[in-house]
Motif scaffolding. Structure first.
Motif, PDB file in Angstrom:
ATOM      1  N   GLY A 184       1.104  -0.833   0.078  1.00 17.97           N
ATOM      2  CA  GLY A 184      -0.075  -0.017  -0.210  1.00 17.97           C
ATOM      3  C   GLY A 184       1.010   1.217   0.340  1.00 17.97           C
ATOM      4  O   GLY A 184       1.928   1.368  -0.311  1.00 17.97           O
ATOM      5  N   THR A 185       0.345   2.470   0.801  1.00 14.11           N
ATOM      6  CA  THR A 185       0.863   3.387   0.760  1.00 14.11           C
ATOM      7  C   THR A 185       1.772   3.956   1.946  1.00 14.11           C
ATOM      8  O   THR A 185       1.167   3.734   2.529  1.00 14.11           O
ATOM      9  CB  THR A 185       0.096   4.954   0.448  1.00 14.11           C
ATOM     10  OG1 THR A 185      -0.872   4.831  -0.837  1.00 14.11           O
ATOM     11  CG2 THR A 185       0.998   6.111   0.228  1.00 14.11           C
ATOM     12  N   CYS A 186       2.931   3.776   1.825  1.00 12.79           N
ATOM     13  CA  CYS A 186       3.756   4.081   2.539  1.00 12.79           C
ATOM     14  C   CYS A 186       4.465   5.709   2.948  1.00 12.79           C
ATOM     15  O   CYS A 186       5.246   6.072   1.466  1.00 12.79           O
ATOM     16  CB  CYS A 186       5.249   3.270   2.460  1.00 12.79           C
ATOM     17  SG  CYS A 186       6.032   3.140   4.633  1.00 12.79           S
ATOM     18  N   GLU A 187       3.945   6.412   4.231  1.00 11.98           N
ATOM     19  CA  GLU A 187       4.506   7.609   3.991  1.00 11.98           C
ATOM     20  C   GLU A 187       5.944   7.866   5.193  1.00 11.98           C
ATOM     21  O   GLU A 187       5.768   8.863   5.573  1.00 11.98           O
ATOM     22  CB  GLU A 187       3.031   8.432   4.182  1.00 11.98           C
ATOM     23  CG  GLU A 187       1.297   8.846   3.397  1.00 11.98           C
ATOM     24  CD  GLU A 187       0.749   9.053   4.728  1.00 11.98           C
ATOM     25  OE1 GLU A 187       1.084   9.401   5.433  1.00 11.98           O
ATOM     26  OE2 GLU A 187      -0.250   9.541   3.717  1.00 11.98           O
ATOM     27  N   ALA A 188       5.616   6.787   5.620  1.00 10.31           N
ATOM     28  CA  ALA A 188       7.303   7.157   5.838  1.00 10.31           C
ATOM     29  C   ALA A 188       9.086   6.565   5.640  1.00 10.31           C
ATOM     30  O   ALA A 188       8.973   6.624   4.675  1.00 10.31           O
ATOM     31  CB  ALA A 188       7.339   6.467   7.397  1.00 10.31           C
ATOM     32  N   GLU A 189       8.899   5.454   5.678  1.00 17.72           N
ATOM     33  CA  GLU A 189       9.823   4.135   5.156  1.00 17.72           C
ATOM     34  C   GLU A 189      10.083   2.766   4.528  1.00 17.72           C
ATOM     35  O   GLU A 189       9.316   2.410   5.603  1.00 17.72           O
ATOM     36  CB  GLU A 189      11.236   4.209   6.491  1.00 17.72           C
ATOM     37  CG  GLU A 189      12.604   3.704   5.264  1.00 17.72           C
ATOM     38  CD  GLU A 189      13.841   3.078   6.515  1.00 17.72           C
ATOM     39  OE1 GLU A 189      14.741   2.851   5.946  1.00 17.72           O
ATOM     40  OE2 GLU A 189      13.854   3.898   7.371  1.00 17.72           O
ATOM     41  N   CYS A 190       9.302   2.511   3.576  1.00 20.01           N
ATOM     42  CA  CYS A 190       9.095   1.775   2.311  1.00 20.01           C
ATOM     43  C   CYS A 190      10.609   0.690   2.780  1.00 20.01           C
ATOM     44  O   CYS A 190      11.913   1.019   2.790  1.00 20.01           O
ATOM     45  CB  CYS A 190       9.053   1.790   1.116  1.00 20.01           C
ATOM     46  SG  CYS A 190       8.476   0.227   0.357  1.00 20.01           S
ATOM     47  N   LYS A 191      10.546  -0.313   3.772  1.00 20.03           N
ATOM     48  CA  LYS A 191      11.573  -1.094   3.998  1.00 20.03           C
ATOM     49  C   LYS A 191      11.359  -2.313   3.043  1.00 20.03           C
ATOM     50  O   LYS A 191      12.627  -3.079   3.386  1.00 20.03           O
ATOM     51  CB  LYS A 191      11.418  -2.048   5.407  1.00 20.03           C
ATOM     52  CG  LYS A 191      11.362  -1.072   6.058  1.00 20.03           C
ATOM     53  CD  LYS A 191      11.153  -0.966   8.705  1.00 20.03           C
ATOM     54  CE  LYS A 191      11.306  -0.130   8.977  1.00 20.03           C
ATOM     55  NZ  LYS A 191      11.167  -0.411  10.610  1.00 20.03           N
ATOM     56  N   GLY A 192      11.058  -2.638   2.548  1.00 20.80           N
ATOM     57  CA  GLY A 192      10.781  -3.571   1.316  1.00 20.80           C
ATOM     58  C   GLY A 192      11.061  -3.196  -0.753  1.00 20.80           C
ATOM     59  O   GLY A 192      12.040  -2.052  -0.135  1.00 20.80           O
ATOM     60  N   SER A 193      10.394  -3.110  -1.374  1.00 22.34           N
ATOM     61  CA  SER A 193      10.086  -2.839  -2.828  1.00 22.34           C
ATOM     62  C   SER A 193       9.159  -1.783  -3.177  1.00 22.34           C
ATOM     63  O   SER A 193       8.148  -2.247  -2.582  1.00 22.34           O
ATOM     64  CB  SER A 193      10.039  -3.913  -3.347  1.00 22.34           C
ATOM     65  OG  SER A 193       9.180  -5.153  -3.716  1.00 22.34           O
ATOM     66  N   CYS A 194      10.233  -0.770  -3.683  1.00 20.06           N
ATOM     67  CA  CYS A 194       8.629   0.186  -4.194  1.00 20.06           C
ATOM     68  C   CYS A 194       8.422   0.075  -5.855  1.00 20.06           C
ATOM     69  O   CYS A 194       8.849  -0.062  -6.566  1.00 20.06           O
ATOM     70  CB  CYS A 194       9.057   1.695  -3.421  1.00 20.06           C
ATOM     71  SG  CYS A 194       8.103   2.883  -4.337  1.00 20.06           S
ATOM     72  N   ASN A 195       7.079  -0.167  -5.620  1.00 20.22           N
ATOM     73  CA  ASN A 195       7.026  -0.104  -7.336  1.00 20.22           C
ATOM     74  C   ASN A 195       6.241   0.755  -7.357  1.00 20.22           C
ATOM     75  O   ASN A 195       5.071   1.190  -6.984  1.00 20.22           O
ATOM     76  CB  ASN A 195       6.218  -1.568  -7.522  1.00 20.22           C
ATOM     77  CG  ASN A 195       6.982  -2.447  -7.284  1.00 20.22           C
ATOM     78  OD1 ASN A 195       7.284  -3.038  -6.223  1.00 20.22           O
ATOM     79  ND2 ASN A 195       6.791  -3.078  -8.930  1.00 20.22           N
ATOM     80  N   VAL A 196       6.709   2.304  -9.059  1.00 19.52           N
ATOM     81  CA  VAL A 196       5.509   2.808  -9.794  1.00 19.52           C
ATOM     82  C   VAL A 196       4.945   2.269 -10.266  1.00 19.52           C
ATOM     83  O   VAL A 196       5.241   1.252 -10.952  1.00 19.52           O
ATOM     84  CB  VAL A 196       6.653   4.095  -9.681  1.00 19.52           C
ATOM     85  CG1 VAL A 196       7.560   4.681  -8.326  1.00 19.52           C
ATOM     86  CG2 VAL A 196       7.870   3.501 -10.669  1.00 19.52           C
ATOM     87  N   GLU A 197       3.856   3.353 -10.762  1.00 12.55           N
ATOM     88  CA  GLU A 197       3.331   3.337 -12.216  1.00 12.55           C
ATOM     89  C   GLU A 197       4.085   2.886 -13.469  1.00 12.55           C
ATOM     90  O   GLU A 197       5.031   3.727 -13.174  1.00 12.55           O
ATOM     91  CB  GLU A 197       1.651   3.544 -12.337  1.00 12.55           C
ATOM     92  CG  GLU A 197       1.162   2.645 -11.288  1.00 12.55           C
ATOM     93  CD  GLU A 197      -0.164   4.411 -11.078  1.00 12.55           C
ATOM     94  OE1 GLU A 197      -0.529   4.946 -12.073  1.00 12.55           O
ATOM     95  OE2 GLU A 197      -0.847   4.141 -10.094  1.00 12.55           O
ATOM     96  N   ALA A 198       3.492   2.336 -14.226  1.00  9.21           N
ATOM     97  CA  ALA A 198       4.257   2.503 -15.579  1.00  9.21           C
ATOM     98  C   ALA A 198       4.482   3.801 -16.212  1.00  9.21           C
ATOM     99  O   ALA A 198       3.131   4.762 -16.500  1.00  9.21           O
ATOM    100  CB  ALA A 198       3.923   1.410 -17.004  1.00  9.21           C
ATOM    101  N   GLY A 199       5.438   4.615 -17.073  1.00 10.41           N
ATOM    102  CA  GLY A 199       5.487   5.618 -17.255  1.00 10.41           C
ATOM    103  C   GLY A 199       5.811   6.558 -16.784  1.00 10.41           C
ATOM    104  O   GLY A 199       6.430   7.780 -16.522  1.00 10.41           O
ATOM    105  N   ALA A 200       6.582   6.445 -14.963  1.00 13.72           N
ATOM    106  CA  ALA A 200       6.681   7.206 -13.630  1.00 13.72           C
ATOM    107  C   ALA A 200       8.020   7.146 -13.725  1.00 13.72           C
ATOM    108  O   ALA A 200       8.526   6.714 -14.282  1.00 13.72           O
ATOM    109  CB  ALA A 200       5.974   6.472 -12.818  1.00 13.72           C
TER     110      ALA A 200
END
Length: 422
Positions: A184-200
């Motif tokens: 989901g949305t993490c407004e702090a530190e993402c400790k795993g992986s971060c996936n951004v949408e296509a084209g970003a």
């Protein structure tokens, strides 16, 4: 992440039979016995199943019986609607691919219904793809697909289960996500992986087309030094064409490594203090808009309630478009390059139905079908109107099940036309 590799062999291409996901056998659907059928007919049918307006329906047998009947009707209606939308999406994707390949409007004109429209159109487009490949027998194409991730919205499910009388115990979210993880949305530190949408903007692993610098596994047009194989004469030097390896210049093409630019597929970055996409694998604060990448099945939840909410949630769950990489090898002329560009653009949406949405819906419809088999006893207590509506809902579930199967096979036919397996 596991990778499904779909490889196109030297043309002419052999059509491969693709196994569809485990789908429901419509022949096992329950049929209302004669007396129930007579009562249902006397009640005048159930027009509410066409509109989804069940709030004003009143049934005999008390609140518990009425709740079970309405829950089943809502589940069947929602599922039928979602499956109809899935066919419309598949028709649009196959139609766009056919249009990009030069097919006429008349060839692409179909009427949706039970998956048959998608089946007709996608089969015609698959035949066009096969013909193009057979006409260019010296070309080779390699296709790789990363299966899509699908998400169940946890906030919706917990709210639905609570309304259904089977609330989720606090602190049970992790245990409730079966075969997946919380994202989901993490407004702090993402400790795993971060996936951004296509084209970003992407500064991480991209397994699709990268508009920018690709640091590894590049296979596309390179206007600079190519440390690998160039389709011209130069290697480890300036390459003005296709480079399979590293390219030290700004490039646009298929990248299976780190992309510093824009990625046409999903971009996965390592743990970061800031994640503008979907964070999975842990967040230093509470995850907002949490989603489950598996099946959301909390412990100690009423089975009927779980089925209803899962079916209603079918309209809410989403699947990422899979990363699809299409690369030419051998002598690729204008027609083959045109085909590659078209597949790169439209194949992700088509494959998403085969490997993502279709499989998810198949599991959901299985629950509704099972519930339909058990609802007959409840119908006897609820009266003629309930029997009439249940009969229509059972029929709608059968139709939805069959349509899912047809749509999945239709989407697979396009992959089969280019020699895929999966």
């Amino acid at each position: 992440m596991s990778v499904n590799r779909w490889k196109l062999v030297t043309m002419p291409v052999l059509m491969l039979g693709l196994a569809s996901p485990l789908l429901v056998n419509c022949g096992s659907l329950p049929a209302l016995p004669g007396p129930l059928g007579d009562v249902a007919a006397a009640a005048g049918g159930c027009p509410e199943m066409e509109t989804g307006s069940f709030a004003d329906l009143k049934f005999q047998g008390g609140a518990a019986v009425e709740g079970k009947v309405k829950g089943f009707l809502e589940a069947a209606f929602t599922l039928d609607k979602v499956v109809t939308e899935m066919e419309a999406s598949l028709i649009a994707s196959c139609g766009q691919l056919g249009k990009d390949l030069g097919m006429s409007e008349e060839e692409l004109k179909v009427e949706p219904g039970g998956g048959k429209g998608a089946e007709k159109l996608c089969s015609a487009v698959a035949a066009k793809v096969t013909a193009m490949l057979q006409a260019n027998a010296e070309a080779q194409i390699a296709v790789e697909v990363d299966p899509p991730k699908c998400y169940v919205p946890i906030d919706f499910m917990t709210s639905c289960l609570g309304d259904c009388g089977s609330p989720v115990s606090p602190g049970k979210l992790e245990a409730s996500c079966k075969g997946g993880e919380i994202a989901g949305t993490c407004e702090a530190e993402c400790k795993g992986s971060c996936n951004v949408e296509a084209g970003a903007a992407c500064n991480g692993t991209c397994k699709a087309s990268c508009e920018g610098k690709c640091e590894a596994g590049f296979s596309g047009t390179c206007g600079g030094k190519c440390d690998g194989k160039c389709d011209g004469k130069n290697t480890k030097g300036k390459c003005a064409g296709k480079c399979e390896g590293k390219c030290d210049a700004e490039a646009q093409g298929t990248c299976s490594g780190t992309c510093d630019g824009k990625c046409s597929g999903s971009c996965e970055m390592k743990a970061s203090a800031k994640c503008d996409g979907t964070c999975s694998g842990g967040c230093s604060a509470e995850v907002k808009a949490p989603k489950c990448t598996g099946d959301f099945e909390p412990p100690n939840v009423d089975i009927s309630c779980q089925m209803q909410c899962t079916a209603k949630g079918a309209a809410e769950f989403t699947c990422d478009a899979p990363n699809v990489r299409v690369v030419a090898k051998g002598k690729a002329n204008t027609d083959v390059n045109k085909l590659i560009a078209a597949l790169q653009t439209t194949l992700p949406a088509i494959v998403k139905i085969q490997l993502g949405t279709g499989k998810k819906l198949a599991t959901t419809v299985a629950g509704v079908v099972k519930s339909g088999a058990e609802i007959k006893d409840v119908a006897l207590k609820a009266g003629g109107k309930a029997i009439a509506c249940i009969a229509v809902a059972v029929e709608a579930s059968a139709s939805a099940s069959a349509s899912i199967d047809v749509n999945v096979k239709a989407s697979a036919s396009v992959g089969g036309s280019v020699g895929t397996g999966g």
